[in-house]
Motif scaffolding. Structure first.
Motif, PDB file in Angstrom:
ATOM      1  N   THR A  91       0.836  -1.207   0.000  1.00 28.41           N
ATOM      2  CA  THR A  91       0.000   0.000   0.000  1.00 28.41           C
ATOM      3  C   THR A  91       0.866   1.250   0.000  1.00 28.41           C
ATOM      4  O   THR A  91       1.737   1.412   0.865  1.00 28.41           O
ATOM      5  N   ALA A  92       0.646   2.099  -0.980  1.00 25.54           N
ATOM      6  CA  ALA A  92       1.455   3.317  -1.133  1.00 25.54           C
ATOM      7  C   ALA A  92       0.934   4.114  -2.324  1.00 25.54           C
ATOM      8  O   ALA A  92       0.104   3.627  -3.093  1.00 25.54           O
ATOM      9  N   VAL A  93       1.464   5.320  -2.464  1.00 30.98           N
ATOM     10  CA  VAL A  93       1.305   6.056  -3.710  1.00 30.98           C
ATOM     11  C   VAL A  93       2.464   5.661  -4.611  1.00 30.98           C
ATOM     12  O   VAL A  93       3.625   5.715  -4.196  1.00 30.98           O
ATOM     13  N   TYR A  94       2.142   5.258  -5.824  1.00 35.26           N
ATOM     14  CA  TYR A  94       3.147   4.816  -6.790  1.00 35.26           C
ATOM     15  C   TYR A  94       3.395   5.922  -7.810  1.00 35.26           C
ATOM     16  O   TYR A  94       2.450   6.446  -8.412  1.00 35.26           O
ATOM     17  N   TYR A  95       4.679   6.229  -8.000  1.00 36.06           N
ATOM     18  CA  TYR A  95       5.081   7.314  -8.887  1.00 36.06           C
ATOM     19  C   TYR A  95       5.893   6.781 -10.060  1.00 36.06           C
ATOM     20  O   TYR A  95       6.797   5.938  -9.887  1.00 36.06           O
ATOM     21  N   CYS A  96       5.638   7.333 -11.212  1.00 35.85           N
ATOM     22  CA  CYS A  96       6.419   7.054 -12.405  1.00 35.85           C
ATOM     23  C   CYS A  96       7.575   8.062 -12.475  1.00 35.85           C
ATOM     24  O   CYS A  96       7.404   9.245 -12.134  1.00 35.85           O
ATOM     25  N   ASN A  97       8.734   7.586 -12.912  1.00 38.00           N
ATOM     26  CA  ASN A  97       9.926   8.439 -12.973  1.00 38.00           C
ATOM     27  C   ASN A  97      10.644   8.245 -14.288  1.00 38.00           C
ATOM     28  O   ASN A  97      10.778   7.114 -14.775  1.00 38.00           O
ATOM     29  N   ALA A  98      11.106   9.331 -14.867  1.00 35.05           N
ATOM     30  CA  ALA A  98      11.921   9.283 -16.089  1.00 35.05           C
ATOM     31  C   ALA A  98      13.254   9.932 -15.789  1.00 35.05           C
ATOM     32  O   ALA A  98      13.306  11.042 -15.242  1.00 35.05           O
ATOM     33  N   ARG A  99      14.325   9.256 -16.170  1.00 37.93           N
ATOM     34  CA  ARG A  99      15.651   9.764 -15.811  1.00 37.93           C
ATOM     35  C   ARG A  99      16.614   9.625 -16.982  1.00 37.93           C
ATOM     36  O   ARG A  99      16.694   8.576 -17.614  1.00 37.93           O
ATOM     37  N   SER A 100      17.358  10.713 -17.246  1.00 42.32           N
ATOM     38  CA  SER A 100      18.474  10.647 -18.194  1.00 42.32           C
ATOM     39  C   SER A 100      19.633  11.400 -17.565  1.00 42.32           C
ATOM     40  O   SER A 100      19.512  11.924 -16.451  1.00 42.32           O
ATOM     41  N   TRP A 101      20.742  11.509 -18.306  1.00 44.12           N
ATOM     42  CA  TRP A 101      21.881  12.240 -17.759  1.00 44.12           C
ATOM     43  C   TRP A 101      21.567  13.718 -17.623  1.00 44.12           C
ATOM     44  O   TRP A 101      22.191  14.426 -16.839  1.00 44.12           O
ATOM     45  N   ALA A 102      20.560  14.183 -18.358  1.00 49.24           N
ATOM     46  CA  ALA A 102      20.283  15.622 -18.403  1.00 49.24           C
ATOM     47  C   ALA A 102      19.032  16.035 -17.639  1.00 49.24           C
ATOM     48  O   ALA A 102      18.895  17.225 -17.311  1.00 49.24           O
ATOM     49  N   ALA A 103      18.134  15.109 -17.369  1.00 50.95           N
ATOM     50  CA  ALA A 103      16.850  15.516 -16.795  1.00 50.95           C
ATOM     51  C   ALA A 103      16.242  14.398 -15.964  1.00 50.95           C
ATOM     52  O   ALA A 103      16.639  13.239 -16.068  1.00 50.95           O
ATOM     53  N   HIS A 104      15.254  14.788 -15.185  1.00 50.42           N
ATOM     54  CA  HIS A 104      14.636  13.888 -14.222  1.00 50.42           C
ATOM     55  C   HIS A 104      13.189  14.346 -14.028  1.00 50.42           C
ATOM     56  O   HIS A 104      12.967  15.489 -13.637  1.00 50.42           O
ATOM     57  N   TYR A 105      12.218  13.490 -14.336  1.00 46.60           N
ATOM     58  CA  TYR A 105      10.821  13.884 -14.271  1.00 46.60           C
ATOM     59  C   TYR A 105      10.020  12.933 -13.399  1.00 46.60           C
ATOM     60  O   TYR A 105      10.332  11.720 -13.342  1.00 46.60           O
ATOM     61  N   TRP A 106       8.953  13.467 -12.790  1.00 46.87           N
ATOM     62  CA  TRP A 106       8.064  12.666 -11.942  1.00 46.87           C
ATOM     63  C   TRP A 106       6.622  12.824 -12.398  1.00 46.87           C
ATOM     64  O   TRP A 106       6.204  13.888 -12.828  1.00 46.87           O
ATOM     65  N   GLY A 107       5.855  11.760 -12.230  1.00 53.16           N
ATOM     66  CA  GLY A 107       4.415  11.845 -12.385  1.00 53.16           C
ATOM     67  C   GLY A 107       3.777  12.268 -11.071  1.00 53.16           C
ATOM     68  O   GLY A 107       4.461  12.476 -10.066  1.00 53.16           O
ATOM     69  N   GLN A 108       2.442  12.395 -11.096  1.00 52.05           N
ATOM     70  CA  GLN A 108       1.714  12.857  -9.915  1.00 52.05           C
ATOM     71  C   GLN A 108       1.396  11.725  -8.943  1.00 52.05           C
ATOM     72  O   GLN A 108       1.044  11.998  -7.785  1.00 52.05           O
ATOM     73  N   GLY A 109       1.478  10.508  -9.401  1.00 52.65           N
ATOM     74  CA  GLY A 109       1.252   9.373  -8.522  1.00 52.65           C
ATOM     75  C   GLY A 109      -0.139   8.780  -8.631  1.00 52.65           C
ATOM     76  O   GLY A 109      -1.092   9.472  -9.007  1.00 52.65           O
ATOM     77  N   THR A 110      -0.221   7.501  -8.293  1.00 49.59           N
ATOM     78  CA  THR A 110      -1.501   6.804  -8.247  1.00 49.59           C
ATOM     79  C   THR A 110      -1.536   5.950  -6.980  1.00 49.59           C
ATOM     80  O   THR A 110      -0.553   5.297  -6.635  1.00 49.59           O
ATOM     81  N   GLN A 111      -2.665   5.990  -6.285  1.00 54.74           N
ATOM     82  CA  GLN A 111      -2.779   5.292  -5.013  1.00 54.74           C
ATOM     83  C   GLN A 111      -3.053   3.808  -5.233  1.00 54.74           C
ATOM     84  O   GLN A 111      -3.960   3.446  -6.003  1.00 54.74           O
ATOM     85  N   VAL A 112      -2.305   2.982  -4.530  1.00 48.45           N
ATOM     86  CA  VAL A 112      -2.559   1.538  -4.486  1.00 48.45           C
ATOM     87  C   VAL A 112      -2.818   1.169  -3.030  1.00 48.45           C
ATOM     88  O   VAL A 112      -2.002   1.446  -2.156  1.00 48.45           O
ATOM     89  N   THR A 113      -3.972   0.573  -2.783  1.00 46.28           N
ATOM     90  CA  THR A 113      -4.336   0.154  -1.438  1.00 46.28           C
ATOM     91  C   THR A 113      -4.646  -1.334  -1.456  1.00 46.28           C
ATOM     92  O   THR A 113      -5.506  -1.784  -2.229  1.00 46.28           O
ATOM     93  N   VAL A 114      -3.936  -2.076  -0.618  1.00 45.41           N
ATOM     94  CA  VAL A 114      -4.131  -3.521  -0.519  1.00 45.41           C
ATOM     95  C   VAL A 114      -4.741  -3.816   0.848  1.00 45.41           C
ATOM     96  O   VAL A 114      -4.085  -3.667   1.880  1.00 45.41           O
ATOM     97  N   SER A 115      -5.997  -4.196   0.835  1.00 44.87           N
ATOM     98  CA  SER A 115      -6.716  -4.389   2.093  1.00 44.87           C
ATOM     99  C   SER A 115      -7.905  -5.300   1.872  1.00 44.87           C
ATOM    100  O   SER A 115      -8.521  -5.294   0.802  1.00 44.87           O
ATOM    101  N   SER A 116      -8.236  -6.053   2.907  1.00 42.33           N
ATOM    102  CA  SER A 116      -9.417  -6.906   2.847  1.00 42.33           C
ATOM    103  C   SER A 116     -10.618  -6.176   3.454  1.00 42.33           C
ATOM    104  O   SER A 116     -11.723  -6.724   3.483  1.00 42.33           O
TER     105      SER A 116
END
Length: 116
Positions: A91-116
């Motif tokens: 359970t967490a917010v999952y973020y996408c990341n893009a990385r190169s030698w010149a730049a670094h980007y993030w997404g806003q995230g998506t919530q994943v909840t694992v619960s019964s």
């Protein structure tokens, strides 16, 4: 402009599965290493999985090895995270990341909840 848009999060029971997607635009996707990170409440953001620009090499956190699979489709500018046998500790917010030698980007995230 650069955009990383995550989708596919939600509520799932323990033992279930989800597939996250991250659609990229505004940069040369095939030149960037892509990764998925997650951040649980009160914890630091951690790397879950990453994949090389061509998709030939992957890396996983020990906690998800054998359960999660990262992949990418360069013509579609999309990276995926298949998550199987989910546990409450995933359970967490999952973020996408893009990385190169010149730049670094993030997404806003998506919530994943694992619960019964």
């Amino acid at each position: 402009q650069v955009q990383l848009v995550e989708s596919g999060g939600g509520l799932v029971q323990p033992g279930g599965f989800l597939r996250l997607s991250c659609a990229a635009s505004g940069f040369t996707f095939s030149s960037y290493r892509m990764g998925w990170y997650r951040q649980a409440p009160g914890k630091e953001r951690e790397l879950v999985a990453s994949i090389s620009s061509a998709g030939s090499a992957t890396n996983y956190a020990d906690s998800v090895k054998g359960r999660f699979t990262i992949s990418r489709d360069n013509p579609k500018n999309t990276v995926y995270l298949q998550m199987n046998t989910l546990k409450p500790e995933d359970t967490a917010v999952y973020y996408c990341n893009a990385r190169s030698w010149a730049a670094h980007y993030w997404g806003q995230g998506t919530q994943v909840t694992v619960s019964s």
